[in-house]
Design a protein around this motif. Sequence first.
Motif, short mmCIF file in Angstrom:
data_model
loop_
_atom_site.label_atom_id
_atom_site.label_comp_id
_atom_site.label_asym_id
_atom_site.label_seq_id
_atom_site.Cartn_x
_atom_site.Cartn_y
_atom_site.Cartn_z
N LEU A 129 0.83 -1.20 0.00
CA LEU A 129 0.00 0.00 0.00
C LEU A 129 0.87 1.26 0.00
O LEU A 129 0.63 2.19 -0.78
N ARG A 130 1.87 1.29 0.86
CA ARG A 130 2.75 2.46 0.93
C ARG A 130 3.48 2.69 -0.40
O ARG A 130 3.62 3.83 -0.85
N GLU A 131 3.94 1.61 -1.02
CA GLU A 131 4.63 1.74 -2.30
C GLU A 131 3.69 2.22 -3.39
O GLU A 131 4.07 3.04 -4.25
N GLU A 132 2.46 1.72 -3.38
CA GLU A 132 1.48 2.15 -4.39
C GLU A 132 1.13 3.62 -4.21
O GLU A 132 0.98 4.36 -5.20
N LEU A 133 0.97 4.05 -2.96
CA LEU A 133 0.67 5.46 -2.71
C LEU A 133 1.82 6.35 -3.15
O LEU A 133 1.60 7.44 -3.70
N GLN A 134 3.06 5.88 -2.89
CA GLN A 134 4.22 6.65 -3.33
C GLN A 134 4.27 6.74 -4.86
O GLN A 134 4.55 7.80 -5.43
N GLN A 135 4.00 5.61 -5.54
CA GLN A 135 4.00 5.61 -7.00
C GLN A 135 2.90 6.50 -7.56
O GLN A 135 3.13 7.26 -8.52
N LYS A 136 1.73 6.43 -6.95
CA LYS A 136 0.61 7.26 -7.38
C LYS A 136 0.93 8.74 -7.20
O LYS A 136 0.66 9.57 -8.08
N ARG A 137 1.52 9.09 -6.05
CA ARG A 137 1.89 10.47 -5.80
C ARG A 137 2.91 10.95 -6.83
O ARG A 137 2.82 12.07 -7.35
N LEU A 138 3.90 10.11 -7.15
CA LEU A 138 4.91 10.48 -8.14
C LEU A 138 4.28 10.71 -9.51
O LEU A 138 4.62 11.67 -10.21
N GLU A 139 3.34 9.85 -9.88
CA GLU A 139 2.67 10.02 -11.17
C GLU A 139 1.89 11.33 -11.22
O GLU A 139 1.91 12.05 -12.23
N GLU A 140 1.20 11.65 -10.12
CA GLU A 140 0.45 12.91 -10.07
C GLU A 140 1.37 14.11 -10.17
O GLU A 140 1.07 15.09 -10.87
N ILE A 141 2.50 14.04 -9.49
CA ILE A 141 3.45 15.16 -9.52
C ILE A 141 4.04 15.33 -10.91
O ILE A 141 4.19 16.46 -11.41
N LEU A 142 4.39 14.21 -11.55
CA LEU A 142 4.97 14.30 -12.90
C LEU A 142 3.95 14.84 -13.91
O LEU A 142 4.30 15.59 -14.83
N GLU A 143 2.68 14.46 -13.74
CA GLU A 143 1.64 15.00 -14.62
C GLU A 143 1.49 16.51 -14.40
O GLU A 143 1.34 17.28 -15.36
N GLN A 144 1.51 16.93 -13.14
CA GLN A 144 1.43 18.35 -12.82
C GLN A 144 2.60 19.12 -13.43
O GLN A 144 2.45 20.19 -14.02
N GLN A 145 3.80 18.54 -13.28
CA GLN A 145 4.99 19.19 -13.83
C GLN A 145 4.90 19.32 -15.35
O GLN A 145 5.27 20.35 -15.92
N GLN A 146 4.40 18.27 -16.01
CA GLN A 146 4.30 18.31 -17.47
C GLN A 146 3.31 19.38 -17.92
O GLN A 146 3.54 20.08 -18.91
N ARG A 147 2.21 19.53 -17.19
CA ARG A 147 1.24 20.57 -17.51
C ARG A 147 1.88 21.96 -17.42
O ARG A 147 1.65 22.83 -18.25
N GLU A 148 2.70 22.15 -16.38
CA GLU A 148 3.36 23.44 -16.20
C GLU A 148 4.41 23.68 -17.29
O GLU A 148 4.58 24.81 -17.75
N ARG A 149 5.10 22.63 -17.69
CA ARG A 149 6.11 22.78 -18.75
C ARG A 149 5.47 23.14 -20.09
O ARG A 149 6.06 23.86 -20.90
N ASP A 150 4.27 22.61 -20.32
CA ASP A 150 3.59 22.85 -21.61
C ASP A 150 2.74 24.12 -21.60
O ASP A 150 2.23 24.52 -22.65
N ASP A 151 2.57 24.72 -20.44
CA ASP A 151 1.68 25.88 -20.32
C ASP A 151 2.36 27.14 -20.87
O ASP A 151 3.39 27.58 -20.35
N ASN A 152 1.77 27.73 -21.89
CA ASN A 152 2.30 28.96 -22.47
C ASN A 152 1.46 30.18 -22.11
O ASN A 152 1.63 31.25 -22.71
N SER A 153 0.56 30.00 -21.15
CA SER A 153 -0.27 31.12 -20.71
C SER A 153 0.29 31.78 -19.46
O SER A 153 -0.37 32.62 -18.85
N PHE A 154 1.50 31.38 -19.08
CA PHE A 154 2.14 31.91 -17.87
C PHE A 154 2.35 33.42 -18.02
O PHE A 154 2.78 33.90 -19.08
#
Length: 432
Positions: A129-154
């Motif tokens: 469970l702890r490993e899955e939560l860590q993996q899920k959190r990492l995936e969410e963070i990477l998705e957030q980071q990718q959105r920010e990298r692609d955002d040109n409305s900054f």
Amino acid sequence: MQEKHVSHSLDEQEWILEPLCFPERPAAEIGSFSHDDAEVVTCMFCSHSNPLLEKDLLLKHLVLEHKLVIADVKLIADFPRYMQYWKKRISEQPITDFCSVIKTNAQGPVEKQEHYFLLCDVLPEDRVLREELQQKRLEEILEQQQRERDDNSFQRICMFCNEEFTGNRSSLLNHMAREHSFSMGLPDNIVYCVEFLDHLQRKLDNLQCLYCEKTFRDKTTLKDHMRKKQHRRINANNHEYDRFYIINYLELGKTWEEVQSEDDREMVENEEDDWSDWQAHPMCAVCLFCEQQSESMDQIYTHMEILACLLPDLRFYQQVKLVNYIRREIHHCRCYGCQEKFGSKAEVIHHVMDAGHVMQLPETSTWDQPQYYFPTYENDALLCVLSDSDSESEDHGRGGDIPVIAEDISNLRALKQTSVLNHLLKDTGCPS
């Protein structure tokens, strides 16, 4: 005396719910990356709930009301989801199917014994469970980071020169690094960038230096200070910033310093490894009664003469337990000699010295308990430099409390005839 003890409410009991560390090595806030501290977390046994920001209150509730201890809470990537999962599982099966059971006061009367439950990653289900939560959190963070990298409305104004930047966030970050020598890090290493910039801007608006975090009387003085002192950078020791860097989310239970220090290149075996230049990190022992630190036992004895009077007559593990007992009592702002309670550590230390209670130890049975084998402070180097005071006397035959079992030589002749050694001697042609 008995009535006074019983009258104490559970809320007045003292609990240490997280590992304690001395200031020189603060515990890493690995579990503090939740993006919504206002989220409510519900107890896995009842309807009691607390905001995530008040997680310690919920942990205290679990201990007091349900006798449950969760191990390594700081390493749980998503505490609300963790609690939801176990709330469902405990509703399906008895808690004893998942937890280790710890009996307190095992040698005492049955009516005074209590059972506590320990939930930890020794249980494979909890570890997964702890490993899955860590993996899920990492995936969410990477998705957030990718959105920010692609955002040109900054769109944002530089906090140092009021020049406006639009498009991608990297243009502002690169500008601050190039023109103002202020680097937050590479744009691709940052997440929640807007929130990060807002946080830094609030500090500057409050006339606070971003590095030393001192407050100044006006903006001009602050600007001159940061320029002259080369303080145009953030304080790496401030864990408020950890959540803004991707590296902090990479591995369960590791800080960014640990991940960054690892060498990912292939390790080449070398039969002639040379360890001659290896140097151990010096241990700093902290005084029992103040913040003084020393790297040797001789120095700490010189500074804390009373230690020489308290410890020499004790065996090694008794010394360990006594140090941990005194540390714990002072942590709870209580005199270990007379048990009087104070409002701060400074007050209790002042009392101990003024009242002459430094040498006033309670009965041995009070501190010579198994619970004090465990250090009050995880990084208590004083425990590592204690010496076994009775080792020499044991070498001279005292033997302490170690039982000596005599060999049975009642049938010595039969023993010699059946001895394996005797057969070996015959095989080698040696006289027996």
